[in-house]
Structure formats: C-alpha cells, structure tokens
Design an enzyme around this catalytic site. Sequence first.
Site, mmCIF file in Angstrom:
data_model
loop_
_atom_site.group_PDB
_atom_site.id
_atom_site.type_symbol
_atom_site.label_atom_id
_atom_site.label_comp_id
_atom_site.label_asym_id
_atom_site.label_seq_id
_atom_site.Cartn_x
_atom_site.Cartn_y
_atom_site.Cartn_z
ATOM 1 N N ILE A 101 0.840 -1.190 0.000
ATOM 2 C CA ILE A 101 0.000 0.000 0.000
ATOM 3 C C ILE A 101 0.883 1.251 0.000
ATOM 4 C CG2 ILE A 101 -0.228 -0.096 2.527
ATOM 5 C CD1 ILE A 101 -3.120 1.014 2.151
ATOM 6 N N CYS A 102 0.349 2.314 -0.568
ATOM 7 C CA CYS A 102 0.989 3.627 -0.551
ATOM 8 C C CYS A 102 2.252 3.620 -1.421
ATOM 9 C CB CYS A 102 1.257 4.036 0.899
ATOM 10 S SG CYS A 102 1.676 5.765 1.160
#
Length: 182
Positions: A101-102
């Site tokens: 994620i991110c």
Amino acid sequence: MNKILIPLAEGFEEIEAITNIDILRRAGLEVETASLGDLAVTGGHNIIINADKLIDEVKAQELAGIVLPGGMPGAAHLRDDERIVSLIQELAKREALIAAICAAPIVLEEAGLLSDRVVTSYPGFEEELESCNYLQDRVVVDGNIITGRGPGVAVEFALKLVEYLVDNKKVEELKATMLTNF
C-alpha cells in the site's frame, strides 16, 4: 503456513501497518511483524511499534503472504533491503499473497514482480513503477498481488486482504462489527 508477515522499517506509515495488523487479526489470521533492525521501530509520525521478531528470524515457508506498509522513508528502506526483496521473490514463486500500500509497490518493482501487472500506489510513485499497468483506483487486485493508494484506504485495503485470504462472509462480519459502510 498461514502466517501473514508485516515488515516494519524505520519511517513506515503507522495507519497502514496498524490497520492491517488489526483487521487481519480480527479476521482470525495469524499476523507477525518483523523489524529490519531493532525490535522497536519508529514510524513516520514518531509512533514506536515493537515488532514481534527480527526479519532474520522469519521463515518464508511458514508464510501465506506479506503485507508491505508504505510511508517514507519506510518503503524505501524495504525496497533497499535484500532480505525483503528475496523473501518477496520466494513468496511469488509459490503465488502467496503479496500486498503493498501507498509507496510500498516500489518494493514489488524492485523485486521484479510488476511486469504487465495492474497496480496502484500513492500519487507520484507511478513514475517508479515502470513495468506495470498503472491505475488510480483505491485498491487493485491482480491475481495474488494487491495494492492500495494510501493511508485513507487502509481499512478498505485490509478488508480486501481478508476477502482474498478468508472470504467475503468474513468481510461482511467485520464491516458490521466495525461499522464500516463501504
């Protein structure tokens, strides 16, 4: 072989790490955290988390998957750690869950896993994800690889992991008990 590993590197995004640890454990999954260095790891917003173990103690054969939190410089530390890259490549060989994620999809790019895959990330990191088909969706699933945009989608991302690892019935249970409406 049903453990999920969440590696923690200095500067990790706390919302992404803690949300995934919490929701995966609520789903009944065994989650282990591992540090690249000291057991006490400081996140990007100066929250200190004590990891369960050191990365050198992790046994890939015991893992059903890995979830990489983003944050900077946490994601860069993960990308630059040969132990993490090697572990991800080993998990990929047996098509275990690989989630990021991110900023963390840059680790998957470093591991050579994104060629012709559909992926998302935090805005601005798409330039470092040269080999994939990039989307701006909140959460993207391409086979065993799941990616998410950033801190604001951490709950949605974690629930997608639960759907992948358990089933949609467990997701609906969690959504009801957590009062989540997406």
